[in-house]
Enzyme design. Structure first.
Site, PDB file in Angstrom:
ATOM      1  N   TYR A 282       0.821  -1.224  -0.024  1.00 45.85           N
ATOM      2  CA  TYR A 282      -0.083  -0.071  -0.171  1.00 45.85           C
ATOM      3  C   TYR A 282       0.702   1.244  -0.031  1.00 45.85           C
ATOM      4  O   TYR A 282       1.804   1.199   0.860  1.00 45.85           O
ATOM      5  CB  TYR A 282      -1.012   0.095   1.322  1.00 45.85           C
ATOM      6  CG  TYR A 282      -2.058  -1.075   1.209  1.00 45.85           C
ATOM      7  CD1 TYR A 282      -2.521  -1.716   0.030  1.00 45.85           C
ATOM      8  CD2 TYR A 282      -2.915  -1.249   2.194  1.00 45.85           C
ATOM      9  CE1 TYR A 282      -3.185  -2.857  -0.137  1.00 45.85           C
ATOM     10  CE2 TYR A 282      -3.893  -2.215   2.266  1.00 45.85           C
ATOM     11  CZ  TYR A 282      -4.108  -2.984   0.854  1.00 45.85           C
ATOM     12  OH  TYR A 282      -5.117  -3.784   1.086  1.00 45.85           O
TER      13      TYR A 282
ATOM     14  N   SER B   4     -13.711  -4.160  -0.288  1.00 45.53           N
ATOM     15  CA  SER B   4     -14.695  -3.400  -1.261  1.00 45.53           C
ATOM     16  C   SER B   4     -16.220  -3.794  -0.891  1.00 45.53           C
ATOM     17  O   SER B   4     -16.959  -4.281  -1.597  1.00 45.53           O
ATOM     18  CB  SER B   4     -14.545  -3.812  -2.613  1.00 45.53           C
ATOM     19  OG  SER B   4     -15.043  -2.938  -3.559  1.00 45.53           O
ATOM     20  N   PRO B   5     -16.584  -3.553   0.238  1.00 43.41           N
ATOM     21  CA  PRO B   5     -17.850  -3.846   0.896  1.00 43.41           C
ATOM     22  C   PRO B   5     -19.028  -2.949   0.282  1.00 43.41           C
ATOM     23  O   PRO B   5     -20.184  -3.186  -0.076  1.00 43.41           O
ATOM     24  CB  PRO B   5     -17.783  -3.508   2.368  1.00 43.41           C
ATOM     25  CG  PRO B   5     -16.732  -2.695   2.439  1.00 43.41           C
ATOM     26  CD  PRO B   5     -15.795  -2.961   1.600  1.00 43.41           C
TER      27      PRO B   5
ATOM     28  N   LEU C 190     -20.573   1.830  -5.523  1.00 49.39           N
ATOM     29  CA  LEU C 190     -21.666   1.545  -6.245  1.00 49.39           C
ATOM     30  C   LEU C 190     -22.659   1.760  -5.098  1.00 49.39           C
ATOM     31  O   LEU C 190     -23.898   2.002  -5.635  1.00 49.39           O
ATOM     32  CB  LEU C 190     -21.520   0.332  -7.113  1.00 49.39           C
ATOM     33  CG  LEU C 190     -22.526   0.203  -8.024  1.00 49.39           C
ATOM     34  CD1 LEU C 190     -22.491   0.914  -9.205  1.00 49.39           C
ATOM     35  CD2 LEU C 190     -22.558  -1.400  -8.717  1.00 49.39           C
TER      36      LEU C 190
ATOM     37  N   GLY D 274     -24.921   4.960  -2.466  1.00 51.55           N
ATOM     38  CA  GLY D 274     -25.691   6.198  -2.797  1.00 51.55           C
ATOM     39  C   GLY D 274     -25.265   6.661  -4.251  1.00 51.55           C
ATOM     40  O   GLY D 274     -25.319   7.814  -4.231  1.00 51.55           O
TER      41      GLY D 274
END
Length: 323
Positions: free
Chosen positions: A53, A211-212, A217, A220
Site C-alpha cells: 500500500y 470493497s464492501p 456503487l 448512494g
C-alpha cells in the site's frame, strides 16, 4: 462497538475493520493519524494494511505512516489487532515477491521495521502462490510464529479449495493454519457464496470482506454521481450498467429510512461467517458514518428483497448449479 472472535480463535476484534489503503495516496499523514485516533476512540481495534500500500515499489508508504502513528506510544500498539499482508512485488529482484520462505521471512522483517512493531497480529497472504509448495509456506510461517513475530496467519483472495488444501496440510504439521480470509464480497459481488464462504465456515475462518460498497456503487451512487470520484467516466459507465438495480436498491433504502452504504454493510454483518467488513475512510466523517450499520437489523423478508435486487449465485456449490 460490537466485537466478535476472529474465526475459530479466541481473539476479539471489532465488527468493523479499519482499512488503510488510502493512507498516503489519498489521505495525508496528519489526516491518517486523526482517523486512526478516532477509530481507537470508537472502539475499532482491527487495523488492516499491506506492504504494497502506497503503491511506490518497495517503499511500504502506508505501513510507514502506521508505524509513525504507533511510535507516538500511549498504548496504541497494545490497543489494536494489526494485520498486514505479504505476496506482491516489493522490489526488482526475482525473490522480492511471492510466498517463498525466503521472501516471507524478509518481507515480514521489513514490515515490522516499517510498522515499528515487534510483531504482526495477523499476517495475511495477499494472493495464492501456485509455484511454492505448502510445506515451504507453512515452514516459514511456523518459524515466524515460534519467534513471536507473527501470531495468526490469514489468506486473501483464495479459492475455497485452496483454503481447504492449506488447512489440511497445516493440520498434518500440527499447525493452526489459516484463521481468516479476506475476499471481495458485497451485494453486487457474491461469487464467494459458492465455495469460499462454505470453506470458511467448515474450517473456522473469519471472513473479512474487502470493497464492501463495491467501489462506491452501493454507497448512494445515484445520489452522488455528479461529483467526486463517482463523476469519472469509468464510474459513470458502471452506474449506467447497474442503473435499474441501483434505482430499486436506493428506493429500498429510502423506504427503510437508512443510507445505502449503511444497508450494504449491515447486510454483510448479518452473515455469521463475516467477522468485519473493511471500511476504508478517507475522512473522519466517513469513518464515523459507518457506525450506523452496526445498529441496523435486517429482517429475513428485507434480506429476501435485497436478494431479488442483487441476486447471488443461487446458493452454495454444488446445489447452485447441479440442480
Amino acid at each position: 462497538m460490537q466485537y466478535t472472535h476472529l474465526g475459530r480463535t479466541g481473539l476479539s476484534v471489532s465488527r468493523l475493520c479499519l482499512g488503510t489503503m488510502n493512507f498516503g495516496p489519498q489521505t495525508s499523514e496528519a489526516d491518517s493519524f486523526a482517523i486512526m485516533d478516532k477509530a481507537l476512540e470508537l472502539g475499532i481495534n482491527l487495523f488492516d494494511t499491506a506492504n504494497v500500500y502506497g503503491w511506490k515499489l518497495g517503499e511500504g508508504i502506508t505501513e510507514q505512516i502506521i508505524g509513525r502513528w504507533l511510535a507516538q506510544g500511549d498504548g496504541r500498539r497494545e490497543q489494536i489487532v494489526l494485520a498486514t499482508k505479504v505476496y506482491n512485488k516489493m522490489g526488482e529482484r526475482p525473490n522480492e515477491r511471492g510466498l517463498s520462505a525466503y521472501h516471507i521471512r524478509r518481507a515480514c522483517e521489513e514490515s515490522l521495521r516499517r510498522l515499528q512493531s515487534d510483531h504482526i497480529d495477523l499476517y495475511q497472504m495477499h494472493h495464492i502462490e501456485r509455484n511454492t509448495p505448502w510445506e515451504e509456506i507453512w515452514q516459514a510461517m511456523e518459524q515466524l510464529v515460534r519467534e513471536g513475530k507473527v501470531l495468526y496467519v490469514g489468506s486473501s483472495n483464495f479459492a475455497g479449495w485452496q483454503i481447504a488444501q492449506a488447512n489440511g496440510i497445516a493440520a498434518s504439521r500440527n499447525f493452526m493454519g489459516l484463521v481468516a480470509e479476506q475476499s471481495l464480497y458485497n451485494l453486487n459481488a457474491r461469487t464467494i457464496e459458492l465455495e469460499v464462504i462454505p470453506a470458511c465456515r467448515a474450517f473456522g475462518l473469519g471472513l473479512i470482506p474487502w470493497s464492501p460498497l463495491g467501489g462506491g456503487l452501493l454507497g448512494g451512487a445515484l445520489q452522488k454521481a455528479s461529483a467526486g470520484r463517482r463523476a469519472d467516466e469509468r464510474t459513470q459507465q458502471n452506474i449506467e450498467q447497474h442503473r435499474a438495480k441501483l434505482e430499486s436498491y436506493e428506493g429500498f433504502c429510502r423506504e427503510l429510512g437508512e443510507q445505502p452504504a449503511d444497508v450494504a454493510l449491515a447486510w454483510l454483518l448479518s452473515n455469521p461467517v463475516v467477522t468485519a467488513p473493511i471500511i476504508g475512510p478517507r475522512t473522519i466523517e466517513q469513518l464515523t458514518g459507518s457506525l450506523r450499520a452496526l445498529e441496523i437489523a435486517l429482517s429475513d423478508e428485507q434480506k429476501q428483497q435485497l436478494d431479488q435486487i442483487w441476486p447471488g449465485p443461487g446458493g452454495e456449490a454444488p446445489e447452485a448449479y447441479a440442480w
